[in-house]
Design a protein around this motif. Structure first.
Motif, short mmCIF file in Angstrom:
data_model
loop_
_atom_site.label_atom_id
_atom_site.label_comp_id
_atom_site.label_asym_id
_atom_site.label_seq_id
_atom_site.Cartn_x
_atom_site.Cartn_y
_atom_site.Cartn_z
N ALA A 168 68.33 61.63 25.65
CA ALA A 168 69.52 62.22 25.05
C ALA A 168 70.65 62.38 26.06
N SER A 169 70.31 62.39 27.37
CA SER A 169 71.34 62.60 28.39
C SER A 169 71.94 61.29 28.91
N SER A 170 71.44 60.14 28.45
CA SER A 170 71.94 58.86 28.96
C SER A 170 73.39 58.64 28.55
N ARG A 171 74.18 58.12 29.48
CA ARG A 171 75.58 57.82 29.18
C ARG A 171 75.72 56.69 28.17
N TYR A 172 74.64 55.91 28.01
CA TYR A 172 74.69 54.77 27.09
C TYR A 172 74.25 55.15 25.67
N LEU A 173 73.95 56.40 25.43
CA LEU A 173 73.53 56.82 24.10
C LEU A 173 74.72 57.35 23.30
N GLU A 174 74.93 56.75 22.14
CA GLU A 174 75.99 57.21 21.26
C GLU A 174 75.64 58.56 20.65
N ARG A 175 74.38 58.67 20.22
CA ARG A 175 73.98 59.92 19.56
C ARG A 175 72.46 60.04 19.55
N ALA A 176 71.99 61.25 19.79
CA ALA A 176 70.57 61.56 19.64
C ALA A 176 70.35 62.23 18.30
N PHE A 177 69.42 61.71 17.52
CA PHE A 177 69.03 62.35 16.27
C PHE A 177 67.82 63.24 16.57
N VAL A 178 68.05 64.53 16.65
CA VAL A 178 66.98 65.46 16.99
C VAL A 178 66.06 65.62 15.78
N TRP A 179 64.84 65.16 15.94
CA TRP A 179 63.87 65.16 14.85
C TRP A 179 62.47 65.34 15.44
#
Length: 415
Positions: free
Chosen positions: A51-62
Motif C-alpha cells: 500500500a505504501s509503494s509509489r507505483y500503487l494507484e490505490r489499495a483496496f483494503v479488504w
C-alpha cells in the motif's frame, strides 16, 4: 526498453489471507508500475508495504482469511472491478486467488483479463496428490509418495517405509481447515510417524513422501509464462541458495543459472497438461539418480519472480500483461548470474546454513547483479514499512520457525 506496455489496462494484485509482508506483490506493483501501468492491490490494511509503494494507484483494503465462500470472494472482486472502471489484468499471488479465478472465469471475464485455463487444472496442480498423479501420468520425475486414507494405511506404510520420510498436507488450501502438519515435516522413525499420525483424524489429509537428502540434492526454480497455446513466452531457470526455514521454506537467496535440460522438462510438461498463465515450480535435483524431481507447482506468480528478467526487460508478470493486451512479448536471454535477496529472512538463513556447512554447487561465486526484494531507490517506502512491521513480531516469528525447524518440521518450499 524495446517494448511499451498498454498503459490503458491496469493491473490488480489479488491476494486472499493475512500475510501483509509479501515481497512478491510489491515486486509486481513495481514491475508494471515502472512501465506506466496503473496498479491496484488488495491489501489487509492501509499500512502494508504494498500500500505504501509509489507505483500503487490505490489499495483496496479488504481483510480476508482465505476461508470465505467463493461467491463472496467473486462478488468482492467484481465490486473492485466496477470501482476501477476498465478492463484490468489480474495478478494472483496465492493458490486461493489463482484457483478462484480459474473456477469462476465466466463471472470474471467482463471486467478482468486473465489467461483462460481448464477450470479444474490449477486446483489439481496445487494439490500434492493431484500434482503427483499428473507427474506419473506424463512421466515427470517426482518423489515416491503415498496417500493414506486411514490410520491403518499409515501403519501399513510405516511397516514397509524407508526412513526418514517427509509428511506434507495433501491439499493446497490448508488455511481452509485444520492442517495435519505445520508444513514439510521430516520424520525419522516408524514410532515417530505413528505418534504424529494419531492426531491426524480418521481421514488423514497428508502425503507421505520419499525424503531427498540435502547432502545429495540441489533446489532449483523454474518461473515462466505460457500463452493460450501453452507455448512459453518467457521461461527462466535458477538455483535456490538459501531458504527460511532452512532447506524447506521460502526463498531467501537465489541465482539465475542457465539449465536447458530443466527448461525443456518444464516446457514439455506444461504442453502436455495444457496449462496457460504464470507458473512457479520447485524442483530438487537428486544426484543419486541424476533426475530433477518436481516438488511443488504454484499456478501463479512466485514471490521471488523478480529474480528473473530477460535482457529485453521481460519478467513473467510483464509477459502476461503484454500477451493479454495483445502486444508481442520480446524474446531475450535470461540474465545469467543475477541474484535475488530477501533482506528480512536472508540473514537468519545465512547463519543457519553456515552452521550446517551446506553449499549449493551451482551457485556462481560472484553475482552479475543483485535485486533486493524490498529496498529500491525509486520506491523506498515499502522497505521502511516492512521494517516497521517486521522488527518485533517478525523476529518472534523467525524464532518460532527456527524452533519448529529444529524439531524436524518446516514450511513447504515455494514462494
Amino acid at each position: 526498453m524495446p517494448f511499451e506496455a498498454d498503459r490503458d489496462v491496469p493491473g490488480l494484485i489479488v491476494k486472499f489471507g493475512d500475510y501483509p509482508l509479501h515481497h512478491g506483490g510489491v515486486g509486481a506493483i513495481r514491475s508494471l508500475g515502472r512501465l506506466g501501468v496503473p496498479m491496484y492491490a488488495i491489501t489487509e490494511d492501509a499500512y502494508t508495504p504494498a500500500a505504501s509503494s509509489r507505483y500503487l494507484e490505490r489499495a483496496f483494503v479488504w481483510p480476508t482469511r482465505g476461508t470465505e465462500d467463493a461467491d463472496h470472494l467473486v462478488e468482492g472482486l467484481l465490486r473492485i472491478g466496477r470501482r476501477i472502471g476498465r478492463p484490468t489484468v489480474l495478478v494472483p499471488t496465492d493458490e486461493e486467488a489463482a484457483v478462484l479465478i480459474a473456477e469462476h472465469q465466466d463471472e470474471l471475464k467482463g471486467p478482468f483479463l486473465f489467461p483462460r485455463v481448464a477450470p479444474g487444472l490449477p486446483r489439481r496442480l496445487a494439490s500434492k496428490q493431484g500434482l503427483h498423479e499428473l507427474c506419473v501420468e506424463h512421466g515427470v520425475p517426482t518423489p515416491a509418495a503415498a496417500f493414506p486414507q486411514s490410520y491403518d494405511d499409515i501403519v501399513a506404510f510405516a511397516d514397509r517405509a524407508r526412513f526418514p520420510v517427509v509428511a506434507k498436507n495433501r491439499e493446497a488450501f490448508v488455511r481452509r481447515s485444520r492442517p495435519a502438519v505445520g508444513g514439510t515435516t521430516r520424520i525419522t522413525t516408524r514410532e515417530g510417524l505413528l505418534a504424529l499420525a494419531r492426531d491426524w483424524g480418521e481421514r488423514p489429509g497428508v502425503v507421505l513422501q520419499e525424503y531427498l537428502p540435502r547432502e545429495q540434492a540441489e533446489d532449483w526454480i523454474v518461473h515462466a509464462y505460457f500463452d493460450q497455446d501453452a507455448t512459453p513466452r518467457a521461461l527462466f531457470t535458477g538455483v535456490k541458495v538459501r531458504s527460511w526455514p532452512p532447506h524447506a521454506g521460502m526463498t531467501a537467496h537465489a541465482y539465475v543459472v542457465d539449465n536447458p535440460e530443466l527448461a525443456d522438462l518444464a516446457a514439455r510438461f506444461i504442453k502436455q497438461i495444457g496449462f496457460t498463465g504464470i507458473i512457479d515450480l520447485d524442483l530438487r535435483y537428486d544426484r543419486r539418480d541424476g533426475q530433477y524431481k518436481l516438488l511443488d507447482f504454484n499456478p501463479r506468480m512466485g514471490a521471488q519472480f523478480r529474480l528473473f528478467e530477460s535482457e529485453s526487460g521481460v519478467d513473467v508478470v510483464r509477459a502476461m500483461h503484454l500477451d493479454l493486451t495483445g502486444r508481442p512479448v520480446p524474446e531475450g536471454e535470461q540474465r545469467s548470474g543475477h541474484r535475488y535477496v530477501v533482506e528480512n529472512i536472508d540473514l537468519p538463513a545465512l547463519l543457519a546454513y553456515r552452521r550446517s556447512g551446506y553449499t549449493t554447487p551451482h551457485a556462481p561465486t560472484r553475482a552479475s547483479g543483485t535485486e533486493l526484494a524490498w529496498l529500491a531507490g525509486d520506491d523506498p517506502l515499502p522497505f521502511v514499512t516492512m521494517l516497521a512491521r517486521f522488527v518485533r513480531p517478525g523476529a518472534k516469528h523467525l524464532y518460532q520457525l527456527w524452533r519448529t525447524h529444529r524439531r524436524g518440521s518446516a514450511t513447504a518450499p515455494g514462494g
